[in-house]
Scaffold this motif. Sequence first.
Motif, PDB file in Angstrom:
ATOM      1  N   ILE B   6       0.871  -1.168   0.000  1.00 61.81           N
ATOM      2  CA  ILE B   6       0.000   0.000   0.000  1.00 61.81           C
ATOM      3  C   ILE B   6       0.909   1.219   0.000  1.00 61.81           C
ATOM      4  CG2 ILE B   6      -1.766   1.274   1.300  1.00 61.81           C
ATOM      5  CD1 ILE B   6      -2.645  -1.428   2.501  1.00 61.81           C
ATOM      6  N   VAL B   7       0.790   2.062  -0.995  1.00 61.45           N
ATOM      7  CA  VAL B   7       1.639   3.254  -1.031  1.00 61.45           C
ATOM      8  C   VAL B   7       0.805   4.446  -0.567  1.00 61.45           C
ATOM      9  CG1 VAL B   7       3.196   4.693  -2.387  1.00 61.45           C
ATOM     10  CG2 VAL B   7       2.985   2.261  -2.915  1.00 61.45           C
ATOM     11  N   GLY B   8       1.308   5.085   0.504  1.00 62.70           N
ATOM     12  CA  GLY B   8       0.548   6.132   1.189  1.00 62.70           C
ATOM     13  C   GLY B   8       0.033   5.554   2.494  1.00 62.70           C
ATOM     14  N   ALA B   9       0.606   5.992   3.626  1.00 60.31           N
ATOM     15  CA  ALA B   9       0.264   5.390   4.920  1.00 60.31           C
ATOM     16  C   ALA B   9      -0.610   6.322   5.745  1.00 60.31           C
ATOM     17  CB  ALA B   9       1.541   5.030   5.674  1.00 60.31           C
ATOM     18  N   ILE B 103      -2.999   2.143  -4.311  1.00 62.77           N
ATOM     19  CA  ILE B 103      -2.430   3.481  -4.498  1.00 62.77           C
ATOM     20  C   ILE B 103      -3.214   4.448  -3.608  1.00 62.77           C
ATOM     21  CG2 ILE B 103      -2.107   5.356  -6.164  1.00 62.77           C
ATOM     22  CD1 ILE B 103      -1.849   3.141  -8.335  1.00 62.77           C
ATOM     23  N   ALA B 104      -2.541   5.024  -2.619  1.00 58.04           N
ATOM     24  CA  ALA B 104      -3.237   5.894  -1.666  1.00 58.04           C
ATOM     25  C   ALA B 104      -2.320   7.054  -1.274  1.00 58.04           C
ATOM     26  CB  ALA B 104      -3.665   5.097  -0.431  1.00 58.04           C
ATOM     27  N   THR B 105      -1.757   7.710  -2.294  1.00 54.66           N
ATOM     28  CA  THR B 105      -0.757   8.752  -2.014  1.00 54.66           C
ATOM     29  C   THR B 105      -1.354  10.140  -1.804  1.00 54.66           C
ATOM     30  OG1 THR B 105      -0.289   8.603  -4.392  1.00 54.66           O
ATOM     31  CG2 THR B 105       1.339   7.681  -2.916  1.00 54.66           C
ATOM     32  N   GLY B 106      -2.666  10.248  -1.783  1.00 57.14           N
ATOM     33  CA  GLY B 106      -3.274  11.501  -1.352  1.00 57.14           C
ATOM     34  C   GLY B 106      -2.975  12.688  -2.258  1.00 57.14           C
ATOM     35  N   PRO B 239      -3.374  16.028  -6.701  1.00 57.18           N
ATOM     36  CA  PRO B 239      -3.137  14.627  -6.360  1.00 57.18           C
ATOM     37  C   PRO B 239      -1.675  14.233  -6.562  1.00 57.18           C
ATOM     38  CG  PRO B 239      -4.625  14.813  -8.272  1.00 57.18           C
ATOM     39  CD  PRO B 239      -4.383  16.192  -7.766  1.00 57.18           C
ATOM     40  N   ASN B 240      -1.155  13.401  -5.658  1.00 61.79           N
ATOM     41  CA  ASN B 240       0.250  12.968  -5.714  1.00 61.79           C
ATOM     42  C   ASN B 240       0.404  11.766  -6.638  1.00 61.79           C
ATOM     43  OD1 ASN B 240       1.187  14.857  -3.806  1.00 61.79           O
ATOM     44  ND2 ASN B 240       0.516  13.539  -2.121  1.00 61.79           N
ATOM     45  N   THR B 241       0.663  12.054  -7.915  1.00 62.98           N
ATOM     46  CA  THR B 241       0.776  10.973  -8.900  1.00 62.98           C
ATOM     47  C   THR B 241       2.118  10.957  -9.611  1.00 62.98           C
ATOM     48  OG1 THR B 241      -0.315  12.430 -10.480  1.00 62.98           O
ATOM     49  CG2 THR B 241      -1.710  10.795  -9.388  1.00 62.98           C
ATOM     50  N   ASP B 272      -7.842  10.812  -1.663  1.00 59.01           N
ATOM     51  CA  ASP B 272      -7.696  12.068  -2.411  1.00 59.01           C
ATOM     52  C   ASP B 272      -7.043  11.883  -3.786  1.00 59.01           C
ATOM     53  OD1 ASP B 272      -8.625  13.171  -0.047  1.00 59.01           O
ATOM     54  OD2 ASP B 272      -7.113  14.763   0.035  1.00 59.01           O
ATOM     55  N   VAL B 273      -6.246  10.829  -3.941  1.00 62.67           N
ATOM     56  CA  VAL B 273      -5.511  10.635  -5.196  1.00 62.67           C
ATOM     57  C   VAL B 273      -6.373   9.964  -6.269  1.00 62.67           C
ATOM     58  CG1 VAL B 273      -4.560   8.315  -4.732  1.00 62.67           C
ATOM     59  CG2 VAL B 273      -3.230   9.945  -6.066  1.00 62.67           C
TER      60      VAL B 273
END
Lengths: 66, 399
Positions: B6-9, B103-106, B239-241, B272-273
């Motif tokens: 999981i990326v984004g904690a 993918i959860a990098t906000g 968004p952080n992509t 959010d991403v």
Amino acid sequence: MGYKVVVDFDLCESNAICMGVAPEVFEVRDDDFLYVLQEHPSEELRPKVEEAVQRCPKQAISIEDE
Amino acid sequence: MRDIVIVGASIAGFSAAAELRAQGHDGAIHLVGEEPVRTYERPPLSKGVLGGEDPTTTEWAAARDDDLDLDWLVGERAVGLDVGGRTVELATGESLPYDGLVIATGASPRRLPGHRDRAGLHLLRSLDDCLGLRADLDAGPERVVVVGAGFIGGEVAATCRLRGHEVTVVEPLSQPLERVLGPTIGAAVADVHRAAGVDLRLGTGVDAVLGDDHVEGVRTTDGAVIEADLVVVGIGVVPNTAWLDGSGLAVEDGIRCDATTLVAPGITAAGDVASWDSPRYGRLRIEHWDNAVDMGRAAGRRLLASDEGAEVYDPVPWFWSDQHDVRVQVAGRPTLPDQGGDLVVVDGAIGDDRFVALYGRDGQVTGALGWNWPAKTVRYRMALEQGLGWDEAISAASP
Ligand SMILES: Cc1cc2nc3c(=O)[nH]c(=O)nc-3n(C[C@H](O)[C@H](O)[C@H](O)COP(=O)(O)OP(=O)(O)OC[C@H]3O[C@@H](n4cnc5c(N)ncnc54)[C@H](O)[C@@H]3O)c2cc1C
Ligand code: SF4
């Protein structure tokens, strides 16, 4: 084994997210206070209560197994 | 499926992890997070914690539960994704193989054009940002300028007033939150700011932040100079992509997913991403807490589901904002006048301590706004899930 719904009212800010998830168990009334309608809900309701635990933005709800 | 990365904690990533465990996934779960800490609450960063509350109260207690057996790789940044080879590349050069990926990098705060870091200039997203801003506020600035009267700007302005600072808010729209809540509610929000002593400059943008090493103020688009020793910029998020560049995945205002949160086989996204196909509303990307939790849960379940068994993620969105003594809660997707939308106050009246307003279009209620009235707002939210006719809602509300 049953379970008990516990709300930490010092944390709760009455935003009623839990009620949207499990209206059988949680009710925010017009006085802006949260009321726990059932402290010992049925097993059938457990997934909804668990969802309310996760969704509460203040982490005010917990489940105690008993 | 064994290894899940999981990326984004933050909250979307953690909610996915918790749901994976709740659904019985017993393989490894690696949570990669750029920030050096485990999941915490962001909403208090513009409210209570900025006001002076103990920052440790933001810790997300569930993320401290070691029984979840999560592999927390905090302080680690993902820099690339190899979809074919199923690996995430970290800034350290290490590659993390996965069977499933969330993918959860906000998102990160948008900067003003020509942004240059300097003392006294702040953005607000992380706990670090909050504590940096708070320390500068503790130093007792003469005046704070807040750029943008959106949710973050409005909340920061409110907290500054509560702390006793002089605040000027500069906003290009003609009312705060006009594009989200419309001009009528925007005007009500403006009244609350003014009543609390905020110097609100509407219909004007910021042309330049002044000062070399330390901010000295801002120049507005109408040529005025507002002196300030602290400037907070709250003009939205992006968004952080960037770490997905070159992965071949479709990025377009966030990472694209289908109606079930699926990005590609074995890859889901949340928070959010994530930009997904909502059957209810069309393409949607939401930048609010409850969606990050709910979609994180959905993204976790989706990884374990078959394509046939996958559920559609289609909630009625909900968020809140606290500004001065007002808690605004919004359910649904308000349609605004320029989209042909109507607004009717169904309980109380604008100007009262509390009221509820409904937004609608084409005979349907599209959104509900509660002003200090959670008990009523949540009922509308529940009704919106079933679909709520405009006439029916209005006649049910009138005594
Ligand atoms: C000050 C503030 C106040 C808010 N108040 C409210 C409110 O009142 N109500 C409301 O509904 N919402 C509010 N929000 C919005 C809410 O906090 C967000 O919607 C929510 O945090 C989104 O969660 P997320 O997990 O999707 O993303 P984020 O919380 O943005 O988390 C993403 C995480 O991923 C990490 N990351 C990014 N890129 C990488 C990478 N390449 N490798 C590794 N890690 C990476 C980031 O460091 C971050 O920790 C507020 C937000 C802020 C900043
Ligand atoms: S969701 Fe949490 S904070 Fe909100 S009313 Fe329920 S218990 Fe209280």
